[in-house]
Design a protein around this motif. Structure first.
Motif, PDB file in Angstrom:
ATOM      1  N   ASN A 218     -34.109  26.988   5.171  1.00  0.00           N
ATOM      2  CA  ASN A 218     -34.981  26.819   6.340  1.00  0.00           C
ATOM      3  C   ASN A 218     -36.212  25.955   6.072  1.00  0.00           C
ATOM      4  O   ASN A 218     -37.106  25.880   6.909  1.00  0.00           O
ATOM      5  CB  ASN A 218     -35.443  28.198   6.834  1.00  0.00           C
ATOM      6  CG  ASN A 218     -34.267  29.135   7.079  1.00  0.00           C
ATOM      7  OD1 ASN A 218     -33.305  28.737   7.715  1.00  0.00           O
ATOM      8  ND2 ASN A 218     -34.339  30.338   6.565  1.00  0.00           N
ATOM      9  N   VAL A 219     -36.275  25.313   4.893  1.00  0.00           N
ATOM     10  CA  VAL A 219     -37.462  24.506   4.570  1.00  0.00           C
ATOM     11  C   VAL A 219     -37.061  23.100   4.137  1.00  0.00           C
ATOM     12  O   VAL A 219     -35.950  22.877   3.660  1.00  0.00           O
ATOM     13  CB  VAL A 219     -38.319  25.186   3.462  1.00  0.00           C
ATOM     14  CG1 VAL A 219     -38.963  26.466   3.982  1.00  0.00           C
ATOM     15  CG2 VAL A 219     -37.520  25.459   2.200  1.00  0.00           C
ATOM     16  N   ASP A 220     -38.007  22.156   4.310  1.00  0.00           N
ATOM     17  CA  ASP A 220     -37.756  20.757   3.919  1.00  0.00           C
ATOM     18  C   ASP A 220     -37.849  20.572   2.413  1.00  0.00           C
ATOM     19  O   ASP A 220     -37.250  19.648   1.852  1.00  0.00           O
ATOM     20  CB  ASP A 220     -38.788  19.832   4.580  1.00  0.00           C
ATOM     21  CG  ASP A 220     -38.730  19.874   6.094  1.00  0.00           C
ATOM     22  OD1 ASP A 220     -37.622  20.043   6.634  1.00  0.00           O
ATOM     23  OD2 ASP A 220     -39.796  19.750   6.744  1.00  0.00           O
ATOM     24  N   ALA A 221     -38.656  21.406   1.764  1.00  0.00           N
ATOM     25  CA  ALA A 221     -38.840  21.302   0.312  1.00  0.00           C
ATOM     26  C   ALA A 221     -39.195  22.688  -0.225  1.00  0.00           C
ATOM     27  O   ALA A 221     -39.656  23.550   0.523  1.00  0.00           O
ATOM     28  CB  ALA A 221     -39.944  20.305  -0.031  1.00  0.00           C
ATOM     29  N   CYS A 245     -31.504  23.518   0.003  1.00  0.00           N
ATOM     30  CA  CYS A 245     -32.747  22.745  -0.083  1.00  0.00           C
ATOM     31  C   CYS A 245     -32.637  21.773  -1.255  1.00  0.00           C
ATOM     32  O   CYS A 245     -32.955  22.120  -2.398  1.00  0.00           O
ATOM     33  CB  CYS A 245     -33.953  23.665  -0.265  1.00  0.00           C
ATOM     34  SG  CYS A 245     -35.514  22.762  -0.286  1.00  0.00           S
ATOM     35  N   ASN A 247     -34.402  19.218  -1.925  1.00  0.00           N
ATOM     36  CA  ASN A 247     -35.709  18.835  -2.459  1.00  0.00           C
ATOM     37  C   ASN A 247     -36.425  20.071  -3.025  1.00  0.00           C
ATOM     38  O   ASN A 247     -37.443  20.522  -2.495  1.00  0.00           O
ATOM     39  CB  ASN A 247     -36.559  18.173  -1.363  1.00  0.00           C
ATOM     40  CG  ASN A 247     -37.808  17.527  -1.920  1.00  0.00           C
ATOM     41  OD1 ASN A 247     -37.977  17.403  -3.140  1.00  0.00           O
ATOM     42  ND2 ASN A 247     -38.715  17.133  -1.039  1.00  0.00           N
ATOM     43  N   PHE A 262     -43.141  15.015  -1.320  1.00  0.00           N
ATOM     44  CA  PHE A 262     -43.514  15.864  -0.182  1.00  0.00           C
ATOM     45  C   PHE A 262     -44.021  15.064   1.020  1.00  0.00           C
ATOM     46  O   PHE A 262     -44.603  15.633   1.939  1.00  0.00           O
ATOM     47  CB  PHE A 262     -44.571  16.895  -0.632  1.00  0.00           C
ATOM     48  CG  PHE A 262     -44.079  17.741  -1.783  1.00  0.00           C
ATOM     49  CD1 PHE A 262     -43.146  18.731  -1.585  1.00  0.00           C
ATOM     50  CD2 PHE A 262     -44.518  17.480  -3.077  1.00  0.00           C
ATOM     51  CE1 PHE A 262     -42.670  19.482  -2.646  1.00  0.00           C
ATOM     52  CE2 PHE A 262     -44.053  18.229  -4.146  1.00  0.00           C
ATOM     53  CZ  PHE A 262     -43.113  19.235  -3.929  1.00  0.00           C
ATOM     54  N   ILE A 265     -42.866  15.998   5.038  1.00  0.00           N
ATOM     55  CA  ILE A 265     -42.315  17.351   5.222  1.00  0.00           C
ATOM     56  C   ILE A 265     -43.181  18.135   6.219  1.00  0.00           C
ATOM     57  O   ILE A 265     -44.378  17.871   6.363  1.00  0.00           O
ATOM     58  CB  ILE A 265     -42.198  18.140   3.895  1.00  0.00           C
ATOM     59  CG1 ILE A 265     -43.585  18.454   3.313  1.00  0.00           C
ATOM     60  CG2 ILE A 265     -41.325  17.409   2.897  1.00  0.00           C
ATOM     61  CD1 ILE A 265     -43.549  19.493   2.196  1.00  0.00           C
ATOM     62  N   SER A 266     -42.566  19.104   6.884  1.00  0.00           N
ATOM     63  CA  SER A 266     -43.348  19.977   7.779  1.00  0.00           C
ATOM     64  C   SER A 266     -43.173  21.451   7.422  1.00  0.00           C
ATOM     65  O   SER A 266     -43.912  22.298   7.917  1.00  0.00           O
ATOM     66  CB  SER A 266     -42.944  19.744   9.236  1.00  0.00           C
ATOM     67  OG  SER A 266     -41.563  20.029   9.409  1.00  0.00           O
ATOM     68  N   THR A 267     -42.184  21.746   6.556  1.00  0.00           N
ATOM     69  CA  THR A 267     -41.985  23.132   6.108  1.00  0.00           C
ATOM     70  C   THR A 267     -41.779  23.133   4.595  1.00  0.00           C
ATOM     71  O   THR A 267     -41.111  22.250   4.040  1.00  0.00           O
ATOM     72  CB  THR A 267     -40.755  23.781   6.786  1.00  0.00           C
ATOM     73  OG1 THR A 267     -39.604  22.942   6.576  1.00  0.00           O
ATOM     74  CG2 THR A 267     -40.986  23.978   8.270  1.00  0.00           C
ATOM     75  N   LEU A 268     -42.361  24.129   3.929  1.00  0.00           N
ATOM     76  CA  LEU A 268     -42.313  24.208   2.469  1.00  0.00           C
ATOM     77  C   LEU A 268     -42.150  25.657   2.041  1.00  0.00           C
ATOM     78  O   LEU A 268     -42.827  26.550   2.564  1.00  0.00           O
ATOM     79  CB  LEU A 268     -43.624  23.659   1.874  1.00  0.00           C
ATOM     80  CG  LEU A 268     -43.813  23.775   0.351  1.00  0.00           C
ATOM     81  CD1 LEU A 268     -42.880  22.812  -0.386  1.00  0.00           C
ATOM     82  CD2 LEU A 268     -45.278  23.502  -0.030  1.00  0.00           C
TER      83      LEU A 268
END
Length: 324
Positions: A218-221, A245, A247, A262, A265-268
């Motif tokens: 559920n996250v970009d990185a 994920c 990344n 990074f 990205i909008s979610t981490l």
């Protein structure tokens, strides 16, 4: 004024210190309090430079082998990863005062290996060659009693002396999924193989991997705060990548972040290996807060209610009961 991009950070829980790491650090700190500096520590007490440097500043002296320690009465602490039997034997031969900070869950694997050997079984150790925990476990028994298996291919190639008399144990910090594939291959080939009485991969490794599996898709990185020498931290990166994920990166501390990873990205997701202190996680979050407008939420179970007893020599004497 340029507005900072929005970043939603999900903190995986549980993360960071496990009970075995916490106990090992306490042993060094309490030994310094009780006996004064220097306190010698064989090998890094846990695989984290920040922790090791902090203890060094308090008077701990880190060595790789006992022969680096001068004669005297300064205490010697064995690291959380465990040591071969030859190490305490060498310490006793020199009349050294030593404190064993081996994680009790690693000691459990040592006890199992000794029991299998005493009962005449050939032992397979699933683990990573050269890791200090593996060296310690293999060093519990005579040369040739334990065969190291690192991969499914190793499991397929293994030829026991007697397929009816084999057992396996594992390193405590492995990938749960990788290990289950290796175990499946061994059980298919050797139906009579003796299994660990209870899972050898420790609760902390399993819990941290499960937490990452829940967040990674559920996250970009995803950032794993931990040291490159830390097996459980490296496994968390692999678990994140396999869970969706790509990344996912290992970051030792904030000043080591490669910011090019990074951009956009909008979610981490952020987690930490079992030997990484909260201070380093906070440092990483603060670094992201300098560049992004962050919102932090937690995911997963917050607390692990597991503690291990300290060595008898370091326990506080109980106060007498009034009127007793």
């Amino acid at each position: 004024m340029q507005t900072r991009p929005q970043l939603d950070i999900t903190l995986c829980a549980p993360r960071g210190f496990c009970a075995g790491v916490d106990r090992a650090i306490q042993i060094v700190e309490l030994a310094l309090e009780k006996y004064g500096a220097p306190v010698y520590v064989r090998h890094a007490i846990v695989h984290n430079k920040y922790v090791v440097d902090g203890l060094r500043d308090k008077g701990a002296v880190f060595v790789e082998e006992l022969d680096e320690i001068p004669d005297g009465d300064a205490p010697v602490v064995f690291s959380a990863h465990g040591v071969p039997k030859s190490v305490p034997a060498g310490a006793k031969a020199r009349n050294m005062f030593f404190l064993d900070a081996t994680c009790p869950l690693v000691s459990k694997v040592h006890i199992e290996a000794n029991r299998h050997h005493a009962e005449g079984r050939e032992i397979i150790l699933i683990g990573h060659a050269g890791h200090v925990e593996v060296i310690g476990t293999m060093g519990q028994l005579p040369e040739g009693a334990v065969t190291l298996v690192e991969t499914v291919a190793d499991a397929e190639a293994f030829e026991p002396r007697d397929p009816e008399k084999i057992a396996f144990v594992t390193q405590t910090t492995l990938s749960v999924d990788d290990t289950s594939e290796i175990v499946a291959a061994l059980r298919r080939r050797f139906p009579a193989i003796t299994l660990p009485h209870k899972e050898d991969i420790c609760y902390a490794t399993t819990n941290r991997q499960e937490a990452v599996k829940a967040v990674a898709p559920n996250v970009d990185a995803l950032v794993v705060v931990g040291a490159p020498e830390s097996s459980n931290s490296v496994r968390l990166v692999e678990v994140a990548q396999r869970s969706g994920c790509d990344n996912a990166v290992l970051v030792e501390r904030a000043d080591k972040i490669d910011w090019s990873r990074f951009e956009g990205i909008s979610t981490l997701g952020i987690t930490a290996g079992a030997s990484a202190p909260d201070a380093l996680v906070d440092e990483v979050i603060e670094a992201f807060a300098q560049r992004f407008d962050i919102k932090v939420t937690a995911s997963g179970q917050q607390r692990e209610h597991i503690t291990f007893n300290l060595p008898r020599e370091l326990r506080q004497p109980q106060a007498a009961t009034p009127g007793a």
